[in-house]
Design a protein around this motif. Structure first.
Motif, PDB file in Angstrom:
ATOM      1  N   GLY A 190       0.813  -1.210   0.000  1.00  0.00           N
ATOM      2  CA  GLY A 190       0.000   0.000   0.000  1.00  0.00           C
ATOM      3  C   GLY A 190       0.848   1.262   0.000  1.00  0.00           C
ATOM      4  O   GLY A 190       0.497   2.274  -0.642  1.00  0.00           O
ATOM      5  N   ALA A 191       1.983   1.204   0.744  1.00  0.00           N
ATOM      6  CA  ALA A 191       2.852   2.402   0.793  1.00  0.00           C
ATOM      7  C   ALA A 191       3.532   2.656  -0.547  1.00  0.00           C
ATOM      8  O   ALA A 191       3.717   3.815  -0.961  1.00  0.00           O
ATOM      9  N   ALA A 192       3.880   1.585  -1.275  1.00  0.00           N
ATOM     10  CA  ALA A 192       4.574   1.754  -2.560  1.00  0.00           C
ATOM     11  C   ALA A 192       3.612   1.934  -3.718  1.00  0.00           C
ATOM     12  O   ALA A 192       4.005   2.330  -4.814  1.00  0.00           O
ATOM     13  N   GLY A 193       2.360   1.653  -3.508  1.00  0.00           N
ATOM     14  CA  GLY A 193       1.382   1.777  -4.573  1.00  0.00           C
ATOM     15  C   GLY A 193       1.478   0.670  -5.588  1.00  0.00           C
ATOM     16  O   GLY A 193       0.925   0.785  -6.683  1.00  0.00           O
ATOM     17  N   GLY A 194       2.149  -0.378  -5.300  1.00  0.00           N
ATOM     18  CA  GLY A 194       2.283  -1.520  -6.220  1.00  0.00           C
ATOM     19  C   GLY A 194       3.505  -2.332  -5.891  1.00  0.00           C
ATOM     20  O   GLY A 194       4.208  -2.083  -4.895  1.00  0.00           O
ATOM     21  N   TRP A 195       3.785  -3.272  -6.799  1.00  0.00           N
ATOM     22  CA  TRP A 195       4.902  -4.157  -6.544  1.00  0.00           C
ATOM     23  C   TRP A 195       6.228  -3.615  -7.052  1.00  0.00           C
ATOM     24  O   TRP A 195       7.288  -4.117  -6.664  1.00  0.00           O
ATOM     25  N   ASP A 196       6.199  -2.562  -7.856  1.00  0.00           N
ATOM     26  CA  ASP A 196       7.429  -2.135  -8.526  1.00  0.00           C
ATOM     27  C   ASP A 196       8.475  -1.637  -7.527  1.00  0.00           C
ATOM     28  O   ASP A 196       9.656  -1.980  -7.637  1.00  0.00           O
ATOM     29  N   SER A 197       8.094  -0.860  -6.575  1.00  0.00           N
ATOM     30  CA  SER A 197       9.078  -0.294  -5.632  1.00  0.00           C
ATOM     31  C   SER A 197       8.771  -0.699  -4.182  1.00  0.00           C
ATOM     32  O   SER A 197       9.076   0.045  -3.240  1.00  0.00           O
ATOM     33  N   VAL A 198       8.147  -1.823  -4.012  1.00  0.00           N
ATOM     34  CA  VAL A 198       7.755  -2.248  -2.661  1.00  0.00           C
ATOM     35  C   VAL A 198       8.986  -2.556  -1.819  1.00  0.00           C
ATOM     36  O   VAL A 198       9.989  -3.084  -2.305  1.00  0.00           O
ATOM     37  N   ASP A 199       8.920  -2.202  -0.527  1.00  0.00           N
ATOM     38  CA  ASP A 199      10.021  -2.456   0.401  1.00  0.00           C
ATOM     39  C   ASP A 199       9.625  -3.650   1.283  1.00  0.00           C
ATOM     40  O   ASP A 199       8.727  -3.563   2.122  1.00  0.00           O
ATOM     41  N   LEU A 200      10.310  -4.751   1.107  1.00  0.00           N
ATOM     42  CA  LEU A 200       9.974  -5.984   1.836  1.00  0.00           C
ATOM     43  C   LEU A 200      10.899  -6.237   3.035  1.00  0.00           C
ATOM     44  O   LEU A 200      10.941  -7.354   3.562  1.00  0.00           O
ATOM     45  N   ALA A 201      11.639  -5.216   3.464  1.00  0.00           N
ATOM     46  CA  ALA A 201      12.603  -5.415   4.556  1.00  0.00           C
ATOM     47  C   ALA A 201      11.907  -5.851   5.857  1.00  0.00           C
ATOM     48  O   ALA A 201      12.341  -6.777   6.548  1.00  0.00           O
ATOM     49  N   THR A 202      10.832  -5.160   6.186  1.00  0.00           N
ATOM     50  CA  THR A 202      10.122  -5.513   7.436  1.00  0.00           C
ATOM     51  C   THR A 202       9.579  -6.929   7.367  1.00  0.00           C
ATOM     52  O   THR A 202       9.690  -7.712   8.326  1.00  0.00           O
ATOM     53  N   ALA A 203       8.970  -7.278   6.215  1.00  0.00           N
ATOM     54  CA  ALA A 203       8.431  -8.621   6.069  1.00  0.00           C
ATOM     55  C   ALA A 203       9.530  -9.667   6.137  1.00  0.00           C
ATOM     56  O   ALA A 203       9.368 -10.746   6.738  1.00  0.00           O
TER      57      ALA A 203
END
Length: 442
Positions: free
Chosen positions: A67-80
């Motif tokens: 939701g924060a990145a608005g899509g998968w292109d720039s998503v930040d998966l560090a927390t996950a």
């Protein structure tokens, strides 16, 4: 170690120990299997629930990053990724069409990840499934709970073995030791020691067995003693008349005496004495075995006494004795009337033998509480106090009886017959006669 201690760990105790150990170990094995299966099922269920919850937390973090990145292109998966690593898993994120997400912190492809369990949870954003999260968990180490379980199982096995040993010792002391004493006593009796007794005090059936054994041993000893006494009686009583007969017949054979009426009468008297002795010994033997052959029924003691008096009235009158009766009716006892008749007959015959002409013989039947009595009283010369304790012994006749024909067995027969009925017979004398009293339970 005492003999009883040795018996407590004898062959039977060792077999009992083996049986107890087998039961204990079988129980531990069954409980171990059940415990391990139950523990495994519980651990697997708890592990599956924990992995599912971890995957849901990772999916929530991925949805937030999406939701924060608005899509998968720039998503930040560090927390996950951190959450997945903390749960001991590797993370793979895929889009709705199955493509791997290549954002920051992504994991390796699922087919390249080692592990024994994979959990997949959809990533939902705004009510729509935008992808999925897959966690691959590695092979877990041996759970601490399982180690604890094995520890308790080992402790339980040790306690079970200890209990089996203590139980074997207890059972050995309570069962094997008494059985050993019974065996040793039986061997001693079979070897000829008639004084051997088990002397066991135990509860329940074992105690009853020991008591029955000791009673049997006492009866065996009594029977053997009676046999010896009877043998002695026969030898003692037959010796004199047989010697007299033998001497008289040898005189006749050798011509040293003439077979006149006097000599033949003397020999005939000795033969009759032999017959009386044999009859008395036969009666004594039958009296000693009376307990085995009694034909018990309810009888009125007055009727038995009246019949005995009637049967001996001629003998008593021939001795110039006066006979009186005081027979209370309704005194009912459980007895063999023939045996009681025999006992009372012997008492009356004893009066005829020892009382003086003109003496009075009184037969009285009465009761007191739960006991019935038959008194046979004569006004004869009486019995000295020093001799009263011997009147019912075999072959004992006292000073006054030595001048009277008899074998000294009649009163012994009376005692045996009365004892067989569970009663007692006593003799008292006050110098003015003799009182013989038969006591029987009502």
């Amino acid at each position: 170690m005492t003999r009883d201690d040795a018996a407590a760990w004898g062959p039977l105790s060792r077999r009992l120990l083996a049986a107890f150990v087998l039961v204990a170990l079988s129980s531990v094995a069954v409980l171990t299997g059940a415990a391990l299966w139950g523990t495994g099922q519980g651990l697997e269920s708890a592990q599956a629930e924990a992995r599912r919850q971890a995957a849901e937390r990772v999916a929530a973090a991925v949805a937030t990053a999406y939701g924060a990145a608005g899509g998968w292109d720039s998503v930040d998966l560090a927390t996950a990724t951190d959450l997945a690593t903390g749960a001991g898993a590797r993370l793979v994120v895929r889009t709705a069409d199955g493509a791997n997400v290549t954002g920051h912190g992504r994991g390796m492809p699922m087919n390249a990840m080692p592990g024994t369990g994979r959990v997949e949870v959809p990533v939902v954003v705004g009510g729509a499934v935008v992808g999925s999260v897959q966690l691959a968990f590695g092979s877990p180490a041996t759970p601490v709970a399982r180690n604890i379980t094995w520890g308790w199982i080992g402790l339980a096995a040790g306690i079970a073995l200890a209990v089996a040993g203590v139980t074997t010792w207890f059972v050995g002391r309570r069962i094997v030791v008494p059985l050993g004493r019974l065996t040793r006593a039986a061997r001693r009796i079979s070897a000829g020691d008639r004084t051997a007794r088990a002397g066991v005090r135990a509860p329940g059936e074992l105690g009853e067995l020991a008591a029955a054994f000791d009673h049997m041993a006492a009866e065996v000893a009594r029977a053997e003693r009676a046999r010896r006494d009877l043998t002695g009686d026969v030898a003692h009583e037959l010796r004199t008349p047989l010697a007299t007969l033998q001497a008289g017949l040898e005189e006749l054979r050798d011509g040293m005496a003439q077979p006149d009426a006097e000599r033949l009468t003397s020999l005939h008297d000795q033969a009759q004495r032999l017959g009386r002795i044999v009859q008395d010994l036969s009666e004594l033997s039958a009296a000693e075995a009376a307990a085995l052959s009694l034909r018990l029924r309810d009888v009125d003691l007055a009727e038995v006494a009246a019949t005995a008096v009637e049967a001996h009235i001629a003998h008593l009158r021939a001795a110039s004795l006066e006979v009186r009766t005081e027979l209370a009716t309704g005194v009912v006892v459980r007895a063999d009337p023939d045996r009681l008749h025999q006992a009372l007959g012997n008492l009356l015959a004893n009066c005829a033998r020892y009382a003086r002409p003109g003496d009075v013989v009184t037969v009285r039947v009465h009761r007191s509480a739960d006991t019935a009595f038959v008194d046979v009283h004569d006004t004869g010369p009486g019995i000295p106090a020093a001799e009263l304790g011997h009147v019912f012994e075999r072959r004992w006749r006292g000073r006054a009886g030595r001048a009277v024909a008899g074998t000294g067995i009649g009163l012994a027969v009376v005692r045996e017959l009365v004892t067989a009925h569970g009663g007692t017979v006593t003799a008292t004398s006050d110098g003015g006669g003799t009182l013989l009293t038969v006591s029987l339970p009502l």
